[in-house]
Design an enzyme around this catalytic site. Structure first.
Site, PDB file in Angstrom:
ATOM      1  N   THR A 195     -23.219  -5.460 -15.569  1.00  0.00           N
ATOM      2  CA  THR A 195     -24.504  -4.929 -16.020  1.00  0.00           C
ATOM      3  C   THR A 195     -24.853  -3.636 -15.301  1.00  0.00           C
ATOM      4  OG1 THR A 195     -25.361  -7.101 -16.631  1.00  0.00           O
ATOM      5  CG2 THR A 195     -26.983  -5.395 -16.158  1.00  0.00           C
ATOM      6  N   SER A 207     -25.016  -5.388 -25.576  1.00  0.00           N
ATOM      7  CA  SER A 207     -25.195  -6.115 -24.326  1.00  0.00           C
ATOM      8  C   SER A 207     -24.065  -5.699 -23.399  1.00  0.00           C
ATOM      9  CB  SER A 207     -25.134  -7.630 -24.575  1.00  0.00           C
ATOM     10  OG  SER A 207     -24.923  -8.345 -23.374  1.00  0.00           O
ATOM     11  N   THR A 208     -24.301  -5.814 -22.104  1.00  0.00           N
ATOM     12  CA  THR A 208     -23.199  -5.619 -21.166  1.00  0.00           C
ATOM     13  C   THR A 208     -22.017  -6.501 -21.548  1.00  0.00           C
ATOM     14  OG1 THR A 208     -24.633  -5.035 -19.317  1.00  0.00           O
ATOM     15  CG2 THR A 208     -22.481  -5.954 -18.757  1.00  0.00           C
ATOM     16  N   ASN A 209     -22.326  -7.687 -22.083  1.00  0.00           N
ATOM     17  CA  ASN A 209     -21.289  -8.688 -22.315  1.00  0.00           C
ATOM     18  C   ASN A 209     -20.361  -8.360 -23.477  1.00  0.00           C
ATOM     19  OD1 ASN A 209     -22.688  -9.885 -20.284  1.00  0.00           O
ATOM     20  ND2 ASN A 209     -23.641 -11.465 -21.563  1.00  0.00           N
ATOM     21  N   THR A 250      27.158 -11.655  -3.106  1.00  0.00           N
ATOM     22  CA  THR A 250      26.244 -12.751  -3.403  1.00  0.00           C
ATOM     23  C   THR A 250      25.878 -13.412  -2.090  1.00  0.00           C
ATOM     24  OG1 THR A 250      28.066 -14.302  -3.747  1.00  0.00           O
ATOM     25  CG2 THR A 250      27.217 -13.184  -5.704  1.00  0.00           C
ATOM     26  N   SER A 272      11.389   8.714  13.167  1.00  0.00           N
ATOM     27  CA  SER A 272      10.959   8.062  14.397  1.00  0.00           C
ATOM     28  C   SER A 272      10.336   9.061  15.358  1.00  0.00           C
ATOM     29  CB  SER A 272      12.152   7.388  15.080  1.00  0.00           C
ATOM     30  OG  SER A 272      11.782   6.853  16.331  1.00  0.00           O
ATOM     31  N   SER A 273       9.346   8.570  16.109  1.00  0.00           N
ATOM     32  CA  SER A 273       8.735   9.392  17.152  1.00  0.00           C
ATOM     33  C   SER A 273       9.455   9.231  18.482  1.00  0.00           C
ATOM     34  CB  SER A 273       7.263   9.007  17.314  1.00  0.00           C
ATOM     35  OG  SER A 273       7.154   7.646  17.716  1.00  0.00           O
ATOM     36  N   LYS A 291      16.738   9.814  13.532  1.00  0.00           N
ATOM     37  CA  LYS A 291      16.608   8.632  12.677  1.00  0.00           C
ATOM     38  C   LYS A 291      15.868   8.998  11.389  1.00  0.00           C
ATOM     39  CE  LYS A 291      15.550   3.691  13.121  1.00  0.00           C
ATOM     40  NZ  LYS A 291      14.740   3.427  11.935  1.00  0.00           N
TER      41      LYS A 291
END
Length: 479
Positions: free
Chosen positions: A111, A150-152, A197, A328-329, A334
């Site tokens: 609504t 209506s909102t509905n 697999t 990587s830091s 990497k």
């Protein structure tokens, strides 16, 4: 939301009234008192309805169609109607997205969103007619903009229209990703590798077959998406509050559906049973399930891409993903599979959203489900994220994948998995013994087969050819 910083002059306001009383609204705002109360009541996500572009587009279409239908039925005068139509089309075109501050998560079955739309269109229409905003005696958000509605029925109709638009966007990006995997399948068609697999060596295949399977499993989801069309095209506009059509003209339902189709270009149809259509939100769960399936399959493929590219020294190292950023830091050099990881996380979010939609659908009671706002939020966000994820995965990852052919060739030469294809010719027991001896001694299967005189060299070469190893029909395969 009307407070000004200390020491500044308060912005001009206008007074608006509703059944709960009187409130001051910024004079410049196109929204009104209903929107003000909703903003105050639902400070939840911080994401306003105005960020849902496809939903605002759909709502503008609905309101314009309603005005045209009511005018044709003599329920709305042409002057007001033209102003409402122009305002609704401007809303639809995105001119007023910032005027929809109501949170996407809200009580009231939507609504607040419907009233936000009604108020913006009403005040813009008043402006078009030369009146001040808030002069609702001349043109009212409910009596005129929301006439026969209506909102509905407006909210679920707008949501279904917006979902069709979002699904179309997702389908396009999904198809492009399918095409990218298919192109890689053709590029890698002659590269033989070991299939697996349960993470253990299985039998040979081509890298092209592996990527072709990725393409096909995603292509299947496109078919599932297309099956949703008829369900999303069924609307309940004209149902008003619970499906009985109270306050709407008997001919309004058919007229407004026709007008809406002209505005949207969609083949929308009115539900056979409006009471059922107003209370049943199963279509949203159906869509959510398809999105979850699609997301999970995308995530599984990204898991495979991460495994196949793992390494470069202690992993599979069979393919190279494009390096898009340092990984990587702390570890120099990497590079991480950040694009597939992003897609994984999108999938996790979509799966969670599906659980939310499922519970929201289940939570409906009697003639209405009050929880469509969270369904719309979840579904539109899921498709938005999946659309972006597919595009980024394609352009920043799949299109640039390369095969590590030296590693694949070396592993094929060393692998005992080729013995499986010989079993029909030398017997399963002999094949098992050869595999065990090869693993224990490091000697190649080909050398052992020749040494034990199990097959002639020419026939053995045929069985070890890429076409035979990868399951492509070959004349020598007849025992």
């Amino acid at each position: 939301m009307l407070l000004e910083p200390s020491g500044t002059e308060a912005a001009p306001t206008r007074l608006e009234r509703d059944s709960l009383g009187e409130r001051a609204v910024p004079s410049s705002a196109y929204w009104g008192i209903s929107t003000l109360r909703a903003v105050e009541n639902f400070p939840v996500s911080g994401r306003p309805v105005g960020t849902m572009r496809s939903l605002i587009w759909a709502f503008g279409s609905v309101k314009c169609a309603a005005a045209r239908a009511n005018t044709a039925l003599g329920l709305l005068d042409p002057v007001r109607s033209r102003a409402i139509e122009q305002a609704a089309l401007e809303v639809r075109d995105g001119n007023f997205d910032a005027e929809f501050p109501v949170d996407r998560i809200q009580g009231g079955a939507g609504t607040s969103t419907n009233m936000n739309v009604n108020e913006v269109i009403a005040n813009r229409a008043l402006e078009i007619l030369g009146f001040d905003k808030g002069d609702y005696a001349e043109l009212d958000p409910i009596d005129h903009v929301n006439r026969g509605q209506s909102t509905n029925d407006t909210y679920p109709t707008a949501v279904k229209i917006s979902l069709q638009s979002a699904l179309l966007d997702y389908g396009r990006e999904h198809q492009l990703l399918v095409d990218s995997f298919a192109a890689k399948s053709r590029e890698f068609a002659g590269i033989v590798k070991i299939g697996r697999t349960q993470l253990q060596d299985a039998v040979p295949m081509t890298l092209g077959q592996e990527f072709g399977a990725f393409a096909e499993t995603l292509r299947e989801d496109l078919a599932r998406m297309s099956e949703l069309g008829p369900h999303l095209k069924e609307i309940n506009l004209g149902a008003t509050a619970i499906g009985t059509g109270i306050t709407a003209h008997p001919e309004y339902r058919a007229l407004v559906t026709r007008e809406l189709n002209e505005l949207t270009g969609l083949d929308l149809v009115s539900a056979l049973d409006l009471v059922e259509a107003t209370s049943d939100t199963g279509v949203f769960m159906l869509l959510s399930g398809v999105l979850k399936r699609s997301a999970v399959k995308l995530s599984k493929i990204c898991n495979d891409l991460r495994l196949l590219s793992s390494g470069p020294q202690a992993g599979f190292n069979e393919i190279f993903l494009p390096a898009v950023q340092a990984g990587s830091s702390i570890m120099p050099g990497k590079v991480n599979p950040v694009i597939p990881e992003m897609v994984n996380q999108v999938a996790f979010r979509v799966v969670g959203a599906d659980a939310t939609v499922t519970m929201a659908v289940e939570g409906g009671q009697l003639q209405l489900n009050a929880f469509e706002p969270v369904m719309a939020d979840c579904l539109l966000e899921s498709m938005e994220w999946l659309t972006s994820a597919c595009r980024i995965l394609r352009t920043k990852c799949v299109d640039g994948i390369e095969a590590n052919e030296p590693v694949l060739a070396r592993r094929m030469a060393e692998s005992v998995s080729v013995v499986t294809g010989m079993a029909p010719f030398i017997g399963y027991s002999n094949a098992a013994k050869l595999a065990k001896e090869s693993l224990a001694t490091g000697r190649g299967i080909r050398d052992l087969v020749i040494e034990y005189g199990l097959l002639e060299a020419d026939r053995l070469d045929d069985l070890l050819s890429p076409s035979a190893l990868a399951g492509v029909p070959h004349p020598v395969l007849a025992p």
